[in-house]
Enzyme design. Structure first.
Site, PDB file in Angstrom:
ATOM      1  N   GLY A 155      -8.453   6.433  26.267  1.00 34.52           N
ATOM      2  CA  GLY A 155      -7.853   7.746  25.823  1.00 34.52           C
ATOM      3  C   GLY A 155      -7.515   8.614  27.082  1.00 34.52           C
ATOM      4  O   GLY A 155      -7.885   9.828  27.136  1.00 34.52           O
ATOM      5  N   ALA A 156      -6.826   7.999  28.139  1.00 34.30           N
ATOM      6  CA  ALA A 156      -6.639   9.011  29.122  1.00 34.30           C
ATOM      7  C   ALA A 156      -5.099   9.618  29.176  1.00 34.30           C
ATOM      8  O   ALA A 156      -4.524  10.036  30.236  1.00 34.30           O
ATOM      9  CB  ALA A 156      -6.572   7.770  30.694  1.00 34.30           C
ATOM     10  N   SER A 157      -4.484   9.374  28.281  1.00 31.16           N
ATOM     11  CA  SER A 157      -2.999   9.879  27.959  1.00 31.16           C
ATOM     12  C   SER A 157      -3.083  11.671  27.829  1.00 31.16           C
ATOM     13  O   SER A 157      -1.984  12.235  27.943  1.00 31.16           O
ATOM     14  CB  SER A 157      -2.396   9.276  26.687  1.00 31.16           C
ATOM     15  OG  SER A 157      -3.179   9.317  25.565  1.00 31.16           O
ATOM     16  N   ARG A 158      -4.188  11.992  27.259  1.00 32.31           N
ATOM     17  CA  ARG A 158      -4.325  13.363  27.002  1.00 32.31           C
ATOM     18  C   ARG A 158      -5.502  14.035  27.218  1.00 32.31           C
ATOM     19  O   ARG A 158      -6.566  13.165  27.301  1.00 32.31           O
ATOM     20  CB  ARG A 158      -3.926  13.680  25.559  1.00 32.31           C
ATOM     21  CG  ARG A 158      -2.549  13.106  25.260  1.00 32.31           C
ATOM     22  CD  ARG A 158      -2.404  13.658  23.664  1.00 32.31           C
ATOM     23  NE  ARG A 158      -2.391  12.583  22.828  1.00 32.31           N
ATOM     24  CZ  ARG A 158      -3.363  12.801  21.420  1.00 32.31           C
ATOM     25  NH1 ARG A 158      -3.943  13.992  21.483  1.00 32.31           N
ATOM     26  NH2 ARG A 158      -3.721  11.714  20.986  1.00 32.31           N
ATOM     27  N   THR A 196      -2.440   4.579  23.311  1.00 31.36           N
ATOM     28  CA  THR A 196      -2.285   3.921  22.078  1.00 31.36           C
ATOM     29  C   THR A 196      -0.772   3.500  21.835  1.00 31.36           C
ATOM     30  O   THR A 196      -0.548   2.564  21.225  1.00 31.36           O
ATOM     31  CB  THR A 196      -2.583   4.645  20.814  1.00 31.36           C
ATOM     32  OG1 THR A 196      -1.864   5.724  20.607  1.00 31.36           O
ATOM     33  CG2 THR A 196      -4.038   4.941  20.501  1.00 31.36           C
ATOM     34  N   ASN A 253     -14.190   7.462  26.506  1.00 36.47           N
ATOM     35  CA  ASN A 253     -13.410   8.607  26.056  1.00 36.47           C
ATOM     36  C   ASN A 253     -12.854   8.639  24.815  1.00 36.47           C
ATOM     37  O   ASN A 253     -13.267   9.856  23.888  1.00 36.47           O
ATOM     38  CB  ASN A 253     -12.763   9.170  27.091  1.00 36.47           C
ATOM     39  CG  ASN A 253     -12.024  10.546  26.734  1.00 36.47           C
ATOM     40  OD1 ASN A 253     -12.713  11.478  26.667  1.00 36.47           O
ATOM     41  ND2 ASN A 253     -10.743  10.214  26.384  1.00 36.47           N
ATOM     42  N   SER A 267     -20.532  14.605  21.833  1.00 37.77           N
ATOM     43  CA  SER A 267     -20.042  15.804  21.209  1.00 37.77           C
ATOM     44  C   SER A 267     -21.452  16.596  21.140  1.00 37.77           C
ATOM     45  O   SER A 267     -22.256  16.181  20.735  1.00 37.77           O
ATOM     46  CB  SER A 267     -19.420  15.859  20.162  1.00 37.77           C
ATOM     47  OG  SER A 267     -19.006  16.839  19.571  1.00 37.77           O
ATOM     48  N   TYR A 295     -17.473  11.926  11.863  1.00 40.59           N
ATOM     49  CA  TYR A 295     -17.245  12.141  13.389  1.00 40.59           C
ATOM     50  C   TYR A 295     -18.955  12.636  13.921  1.00 40.59           C
ATOM     51  O   TYR A 295     -19.105  11.923  14.822  1.00 40.59           O
ATOM     52  CB  TYR A 295     -16.552  13.382  13.611  1.00 40.59           C
ATOM     53  CG  TYR A 295     -16.154  13.862  15.201  1.00 40.59           C
ATOM     54  CD1 TYR A 295     -15.471  13.013  15.721  1.00 40.59           C
ATOM     55  CD2 TYR A 295     -16.838  14.865  15.634  1.00 40.59           C
ATOM     56  CE1 TYR A 295     -15.109  13.442  16.943  1.00 40.59           C
ATOM     57  CE2 TYR A 295     -16.621  15.195  16.891  1.00 40.59           C
ATOM     58  CZ  TYR A 295     -15.635  14.456  17.777  1.00 40.59           C
ATOM     59  OH  TYR A 295     -15.660  14.709  18.934  1.00 40.59           O
ATOM     60  N   LYS A 312     -20.968  10.399  16.791  1.00 41.44           N
ATOM     61  CA  LYS A 312     -21.393  10.950  18.106  1.00 41.44           C
ATOM     62  C   LYS A 312     -22.751  10.744  18.273  1.00 41.44           C
ATOM     63  O   LYS A 312     -23.471  10.782  19.193  1.00 41.44           O
ATOM     64  CB  LYS A 312     -20.553  12.342  18.325  1.00 41.44           C
ATOM     65  CG  LYS A 312     -19.453  12.411  18.265  1.00 41.44           C
ATOM     66  CD  LYS A 312     -18.596  11.886  19.495  1.00 41.44           C
ATOM     67  CE  LYS A 312     -17.267  11.793  19.719  1.00 41.44           C
ATOM     68  NZ  LYS A 312     -16.719  11.151  20.818  1.00 41.44           N
TER      69      LYS A 312
HETATM   70  P1  NAP Z   1      -7.499  14.241  22.131  1.00 40.25           P
HETATM   71  O1  NAP Z   1      -6.709  15.068  23.249  1.00 40.25           O
HETATM   72  O2  NAP Z   1      -7.020  14.110  20.834  1.00 40.25           O
HETATM   73  O3  NAP Z   1      -7.099  12.813  22.832  1.00 40.25           O
HETATM   74  C1  NAP Z   1      -7.362  11.537  22.370  1.00 40.25           C
HETATM   75  C2  NAP Z   1      -7.238  10.264  23.136  1.00 40.25           C
HETATM   76  O4  NAP Z   1      -7.704   9.190  22.518  1.00 40.25           O
HETATM   77  C3  NAP Z   1      -5.737  10.116  23.497  1.00 40.25           C
HETATM   78  O5  NAP Z   1      -5.478   9.468  24.751  1.00 40.25           O
HETATM   79  C4  NAP Z   1      -5.548   8.966  22.323  1.00 40.25           C
HETATM   80  O6  NAP Z   1      -4.368   8.172  22.723  1.00 40.25           O
HETATM   81  C5  NAP Z   1      -6.744   8.297  22.475  1.00 40.25           C
HETATM   82  N1  NAP Z   1      -6.847   7.691  21.129  1.00 40.25           N
HETATM   83  C6  NAP Z   1      -6.731   8.087  19.924  1.00 40.25           C
HETATM   84  N2  NAP Z   1      -6.942   6.968  18.995  1.00 40.25           N
HETATM   85  C7  NAP Z   1      -7.054   6.001  19.587  1.00 40.25           C
HETATM   86  C8  NAP Z   1      -7.467   4.339  19.219  1.00 40.25           C
HETATM   87  N3  NAP Z   1      -7.426   4.255  17.909  1.00 40.25           N
HETATM   88  N4  NAP Z   1      -7.714   3.689  20.336  1.00 40.25           N
HETATM   89  C9  NAP Z   1      -7.544   3.999  21.535  1.00 40.25           C
HETATM   90  N5  NAP Z   1      -7.355   5.271  21.813  1.00 40.25           N
HETATM   91  C10 NAP Z   1      -7.162   6.217  20.937  1.00 40.25           C
HETATM   92  O7  NAP Z   1      -9.030  14.370  22.538  1.00 40.25           O
HETATM   93  P2  NAP Z   1      -9.735  15.240  23.598  1.00 40.25           P
HETATM   94  O8  NAP Z   1     -10.085  16.453  22.836  1.00 40.25           O
HETATM   95  O9  NAP Z   1      -9.373  14.872  24.863  1.00 40.25           O
HETATM   96  O10 NAP Z   1     -11.208  14.129  23.204  1.00 40.25           O
HETATM   97  C11 NAP Z   1     -11.611  13.079  24.160  1.00 40.25           C
HETATM   98  C12 NAP Z   1     -13.241  12.923  23.734  1.00 40.25           C
HETATM   99  O11 NAP Z   1     -14.035  13.997  23.915  1.00 40.25           O
HETATM  100  C13 NAP Z   1     -13.336  12.282  22.115  1.00 40.25           C
HETATM  101  O12 NAP Z   1     -14.145  11.215  22.102  1.00 40.25           O
HETATM  102  C14 NAP Z   1     -13.795  13.701  21.623  1.00 40.25           C
HETATM  103  O13 NAP Z   1     -14.396  13.174  20.184  1.00 40.25           O
HETATM  104  C15 NAP Z   1     -14.580  14.124  22.525  1.00 40.25           C
HETATM  105  N6  NAP Z   1     -14.784  15.752  22.422  1.00 40.25           N
HETATM  106  C16 NAP Z   1     -13.724  16.543  22.341  1.00 40.25           C
HETATM  107  C17 NAP Z   1     -14.120  17.821  22.318  1.00 40.25           C
HETATM  108  C18 NAP Z   1     -13.059  18.972  22.395  1.00 40.25           C
HETATM  109  O14 NAP Z   1     -13.419  20.121  22.080  1.00 40.25           O
HETATM  110  N7  NAP Z   1     -11.814  18.539  22.517  1.00 40.25           N
HETATM  111  C19 NAP Z   1     -15.332  18.435  22.099  1.00 40.25           C
HETATM  112  C20 NAP Z   1     -16.453  17.228  22.053  1.00 40.25           C
HETATM  113  C21 NAP Z   1     -16.250  16.045  21.973  1.00 40.25           C
HETATM  114  P3  NAP Z   1      -2.912   8.624  22.122  1.00 40.25           P
HETATM  115  O15 NAP Z   1      -2.373   9.881  23.276  1.00 40.25           O
HETATM  116  O16 NAP Z   1      -1.994   7.163  22.476  1.00 40.25           O
HETATM  117  O17 NAP Z   1      -3.012   9.127  20.896  1.00 40.25           O
END
Ligand code: NAP
Length: 243
Positions: free
Chosen positions: A11-14, A36, A85, A137, A150, A154
């Site tokens: 999940g390194a694209s964003r 993805t 991630n 999380s 979710y 976690k």
């Molecule tokens: P995000 O911006 O939604 O990015 C999600 C990443 O996961 C993207 O690179 C996406 O790829 C990839 N992904 C989605 N579905 C997938 C699948 N089925 N198989 C493989 N890759 C997949 O998420 P984020 O906010 O950076 O969160 C990253 C991690 O931190 C997650 O595990 C999330 O639960 C955790 N987290 C986030 C927060 C927060 O506040 N943001 C808080 C606590 C925990 P595409 O770009 O190709 O869709």
């Protein structure tokens, strides 16, 4: 590092994954980052330059995970750092949650971590050095209404982290989880202003976190200096939840 170490960041694209990939590349790792889609993978390749490369991986599919790992191995690379991630949400109150919303989240967040780690673990064991970091999380401890799927995934990651740490510690491999609080990414962009305001009131530091602040801790956990930390879940949440 005498020989360049290789890391995989799912999940390194964003968002958080992109920040971790860029930070590890700056630290000197060669970084494989997953997305993805082909377009997402290409963006990762562009962002990492000669310090890394993007690839396509769908965590819920064993065939897709294995194909991505084969691609890495085809370059003669054996990752010693695994950053699990990638994660998704499919929020709903329990009474309205569909079976597929439950399955998709568990199979991606928890199942995907199992698949990726299992596929690469032998390489870490053979190297007698490795780092596995699972992105959990804060809600894994706090709970969150509307997120039974979710939060379960976690909380499960924390148990996975502790158990794997016990299995592989004797091989020089550390396994830890990092539990972010509310971080500014696409995932939290989905929150309404009302939800965001209510959340900020509960955070002693009075702001959301930045993806780079998660990446900084991951960078440290991947370093030699962090070699005596294992089986832990480290909270990065602005004081929202105190262990
Ligand atoms: P995000 O911006 O939604 O990015 C999600 C990443 O996961 C993207 O690179 C996406 O790829 C990839 N992904 C989605 N579905 C997938 C699948 N089925 N198989 C493989 N890759 C997949 O998420 P984020 O906010 O950076 O969160 C990253 C991690 O931190 C997650 O595990 C999330 O639960 C955790 N987290 C986030 C927060 C927060 O506040 N943001 C808080 C606590 C925990 P595409 O770009 O190709 O869709």
């Amino acid at each position: 590092m005498s020989e360049q170490r290789v890391a995989l960041v799912t999940g390194a694209s964003r968002g958080i994954g992109a920040a971790i990939a860029e930070r590890l590349a700056a630290d000197g790792f060669f970084v494989w980052g997953s997305a993805t889609s082909e377009a997402g993978a290409e963006r990762i390749t562009q962002a990492l330059g000669d310090q890394g490369s993007g690839l396509v991986m769908q965590l819920q599919s064993l065939a897709s995970v294995n194909a991505a790992i084969e691609q890495i191995q085809g370059h003669g690379h054996v990752p010693q750092v695994i950053i699990n991630n990638a994660g998704i949400t499919r929020d709903n109150l329990m009474l309205r949650m569909s079976d597929s919303d439950w399955q998709d989240v568990l199979d991606t967040n928890l199942g995907g971590t199992f698949r990726v780690t299992k596929a690469l673990l032998r390489g870490l064991v053979k190297s007698r050095w490795g780092r596995v970091i699972n992105i959990g999380s804060v809600v894994g401890r706090l709970g969150n209404a509307g997120q039974t799927n979710y939060v379960t995934s976690k909380a499960g990651l924390e148990g996975f982290t502790r158990s794997l740490a016990l299995e592989v510690g004797s091989r020089g491999i550390t396994v830890n989880a990092v539990a972010p609080g509310f971080i500014e990414t696409d995932m939290t962009d989905q929150l309404t202003d009302l939800q965001r305001g209510a959340m900020l009131e509960r955070i002693p530091l009075g702001r959301m976190g930045q993806a780079a602040e998660i990446a900084a801790l991951v960078s440290f956990l991947c370093s030699e200096e962090a070699g005596y930390i294992t089986g832990q879940t480290l909270q990065v949440n602005g004081g929202l939840f105190l262990v």
